[in-house]
Design a protein around this motif. Structure first.
Motif, PDB file in Angstrom:
ATOM      1  N   MET A   1       3.861   1.222  -8.767  1.00 34.55           N
ATOM      2  CA  MET A   1       3.059   1.565  -7.588  1.00 34.55           C
ATOM      3  C   MET A   1       3.028   0.415  -6.575  1.00 34.55           C
ATOM      4  O   MET A   1       2.863   0.656  -5.376  1.00 34.55           O
TER       5      MET A   1
ATOM      6  N   SER B   1       5.869   1.257  -4.494  1.00 36.52           N
ATOM      7  CA  SER B   1       5.512   2.359  -3.603  1.00 36.52           C
ATOM      8  C   SER B   1       4.719   1.858  -2.398  1.00 36.52           C
ATOM      9  O   SER B   1       4.996   2.241  -1.255  1.00 36.52           O
ATOM     10  N   THR B   2       3.764   0.989  -2.650  1.00 33.70           N
ATOM     11  CA  THR B   2       2.944   0.422  -1.571  1.00 33.70           C
ATOM     12  C   THR B   2       3.795  -0.401  -0.616  1.00 33.70           C
ATOM     13  O   THR B   2       3.659  -0.288   0.616  1.00 33.70           O
TER      14      THR B   2
ATOM     15  N   ILE C   1       6.971  -0.080  -0.006  1.00 33.47           N
ATOM     16  CA  ILE C   1       7.812   0.838   0.777  1.00 33.47           C
ATOM     17  C   ILE C   1       6.980   1.433   1.909  1.00 33.47           C
ATOM     18  O   ILE C   1       7.434   1.511   3.051  1.00 33.47           O
ATOM     19  N   SER C   2       5.757   1.842   1.594  1.00 35.99           N
ATOM     20  CA  SER C   2       4.872   2.426   2.605  1.00 35.99           C
ATOM     21  C   SER C   2       4.595   1.451   3.740  1.00 35.99           C
ATOM     22  O   SER C   2       4.370   1.860   4.880  1.00 35.99           O
TER      23      SER C   2
ATOM     24  N   PHE D   1       9.046   7.058 -10.381  1.00 37.15           N
ATOM     25  CA  PHE D   1       8.536   7.931  -9.326  1.00 37.15           C
ATOM     26  C   PHE D   1       9.653   8.150  -8.324  1.00 37.15           C
ATOM     27  O   PHE D   1      10.622   7.391  -8.274  1.00 37.15           O
TER      28      PHE D   1
ATOM     29  N   TYR E   1      10.547   8.401  -4.410  1.00 35.50           N
ATOM     30  CA  TYR E   1      10.067   8.108  -3.057  1.00 35.50           C
ATOM     31  C   TYR E   1      10.508   9.217  -2.136  1.00 35.50           C
ATOM     32  O   TYR E   1      11.682   9.532  -2.028  1.00 35.50           O
TER      33      TYR E   1
ATOM     34  N   SER F   1       7.389   9.956   4.299  1.00 32.61           N
ATOM     35  CA  SER F   1       6.257  10.700   4.862  1.00 32.61           C
ATOM     36  C   SER F   1       6.581  11.228   6.257  1.00 32.61           C
ATOM     37  O   SER F   1       5.785  11.951   6.840  1.00 32.61           O
TER      38      SER F   1
END
Length: 168
Positions: free
Chosen positions: A92, A95-96, A98-99, A162, A164, A167
């Protein structure tokens, strides 16, 4: 990915699963996303062999601290289950990042490694950022990237992942 650590594993899996499919002649096959690579390989096998089986991908089920539920968790003492969730938490972090705009896989993998190695009982088997369809490693993250990892926590090998999805 998994093949580097377990070179004959997926040959065995596809052989056993294809024999099982031939015996029971199913209309549907359900495979969990926790083992994403196995899921992709079985799905491709169904396609390549032109089997009339509806492949259904099932989401990973997690406990309250994020640890993916697995029969392997039974090998961990109860007090270690909470610490084992560091695998998911480290994924995660990717993930953060990447965001927040980080796309270089080398940088993202370093974040994961730094996080995992805060626990002396963990050793990384692999961290992969690959195309979700082909499983080929990427240099930069793009939509539909599979971020997967395997670690040894003490003597127990744990996997998680996960996908990706952009968004935008």
């Amino acid at each position: 990915l998994e093949g580097k650590s377990r070179p004959h594993f997926f040959y065995g899996v596809t052989r056993v699963v294809s024999k099982l499919f031939n015996i029971i002649n199913p209309t549907h096959a359900f495979f969990g996303e926790k083992d994403a690579q196995q899921s992709r390989i079985i799905k491709k096998m169904i396609y390549d062999l032109k089997l009339s089986i509806n492949f259904i991908s099932c989401p990973t089920v997690r406990d309250s601290n994020g640890l993916a539920l697995s029969s392997r968790n039974n090998y961990l003492p109860i007090e270690d289950l909470k610490n084992a969730s560091l695998l998911y938490k480290s994924l995660m972090l990717i993930s953060t990042a990447i965001s927040r705009g980080e796309k270089k896989t080398k940088t993202l993998k370093s974040l994961f490694e730094d996080s995992i190695y805060t626990n002396d009982d963990m050793k990384i088997d692999y961290i992969s950022i690959a195309c979700n369809n082909t499983l080929k490693e990427l240099k930069t993250v793009r939509p539909n990237s599979l971020i997967s990892a395997a670690i040894f926590f003490k003597k127990v090998r744990l996997i998680d992942n996960f996908v990706y999805q952009s968004s935008t």
